[in-house]
Design an enzyme around this catalytic site. Structure first.
Site, short mmCIF file in Angstrom:
data_model
loop_
_atom_site.label_atom_id
_atom_site.label_comp_id
_atom_site.label_asym_id
_atom_site.label_seq_id
_atom_site.Cartn_x
_atom_site.Cartn_y
_atom_site.Cartn_z
N HIS A 63 -25.46 43.80 2.71
CA HIS A 63 -26.04 43.25 3.93
C HIS A 63 -25.14 42.16 4.50
O HIS A 63 -24.47 41.44 3.75
CB HIS A 63 -27.43 42.66 3.65
CG HIS A 63 -28.44 43.67 3.23
ND1 HIS A 63 -28.98 44.58 4.10
CD2 HIS A 63 -29.00 43.91 2.03
CE1 HIS A 63 -29.85 45.34 3.45
NE2 HIS A 63 -29.87 44.95 2.18
N ALA A 83 -25.34 46.73 -21.93
CA ALA A 83 -26.70 46.53 -21.43
C ALA A 83 -26.80 45.21 -20.67
O ALA A 83 -26.29 44.18 -21.12
CB ALA A 83 -27.69 46.55 -22.59
N ARG A 120 -12.78 44.57 -24.36
CA ARG A 120 -11.64 45.19 -25.03
C ARG A 120 -11.62 46.66 -24.65
O ARG A 120 -12.56 47.17 -24.02
CB ARG A 120 -11.74 45.05 -26.56
CG ARG A 120 -12.97 45.71 -27.17
CD ARG A 120 -12.97 45.59 -28.67
NE ARG A 120 -14.19 46.10 -29.27
CZ ARG A 120 -14.41 47.39 -29.58
NH1 ARG A 120 -13.47 48.29 -29.31
NH2 ARG A 120 -15.54 47.76 -30.13
#
Length: 226
Positions: free
Chosen positions: A102, A155, A178
């Site tokens: 936006h 996650a 890594r």
């Protein structure tokens, strides 16, 4: 709603189990019907494609490869740009991918009321996810990001910049932790999976050689001579 810890009677338990079975089977049937009806709405998808029909998608702007699982209840949206997902990709639950953005630079106008012009292409960049990528639970991938082949996204990561091939990225904002393997192992992996014309080029491998984990680690079981 809270469930009492008191043991219900046999009749109540039997009725509850029956109602639960009806509910579960009805939900499965609804999801199956919605999935069949929605699959053709994607811009393109390959074989062995699994998606949660209760997810949120801008179907017509999403292209998906073969052997892809979009996980549980993802949010994958792009109003104008394209979201491209390669082959052999898997998502954890509730991944968010957001193509486009936006405008926040207009004075005197609420942001929700700002109309984007066709020339505002910098605000409508898409997302590209390469082959053999794993995106972890509740990761967020924002517009303009390219995730290289073989990468792993941790996650809860918020990905705002490109991720190199075979890199492990995590955090907010996400950064490369890594490589999955040393460069020599990546070359071997590519030789086993891809024809010569699809393998990483020497220039691409050279870029990987500057990342953590690019060099082979010494085997601690091998004694060294002082």
């Amino acid at each position: 709603m809270r469930v009492s810890s008191q043991h219900p009677g046999r009749v109540v338990t039997a009725i509850a189990r029956l109602l639960d079975l009806i509910w579960v089977n009805g939900t499965r049937a609804r999801r199956a019907v919605r999935g069949v009806a929605s699959a053709r709405r994607f811009a393109a998808h390959g074989d062995n494609f699994a998606f949660d029909p209760d997810g949120v998608y801008t179907y017509e702007t999403i292209e998906v490869g073969c052997n892809v699982d979009l996980g549980h209840r993802p949010v994958i949206m792009a109003a104008r740009s394209r979201i491209r997902i390669g082959d052999n990709v898997m998502f954890g639950p509730e991944v968010t991918i957001r193509g486009g953005n936006h405008r926040i630079d207009r004075l005197g106008v609420p942001m929700i009321s700002v109309e984007k012009c066709p020339t505002d292409r910098a605000l409508d960049r898409g997302v590209t996810i390469g082959d053999d990528v794993w995106v972890g639970t509740r990761a967020v991938i924002l517009h303009g990001v390219t995730i290289g082949r073989g990468a792993v996204i941790g996650a809860g990561a918020v990905v705002t910049r490109p991720v190199p091939p075979y890199a492990i990225a995590a955090g907010n904002p996400a950064r490369v932790i890594r490589l999955r393997w040393p460069v020599e192992a990546i070359v071997s992996h590519e030789e086993q999976l891809y024809p010569p014309e699809r393998r990483l080029t020497p220039a691409e491998l050279a870029v990987l050689s500057d990342l953590p984990g690019s060099a082979a680690r010494p085997d601690p079981s091998v004694a060294t001579v002082p």
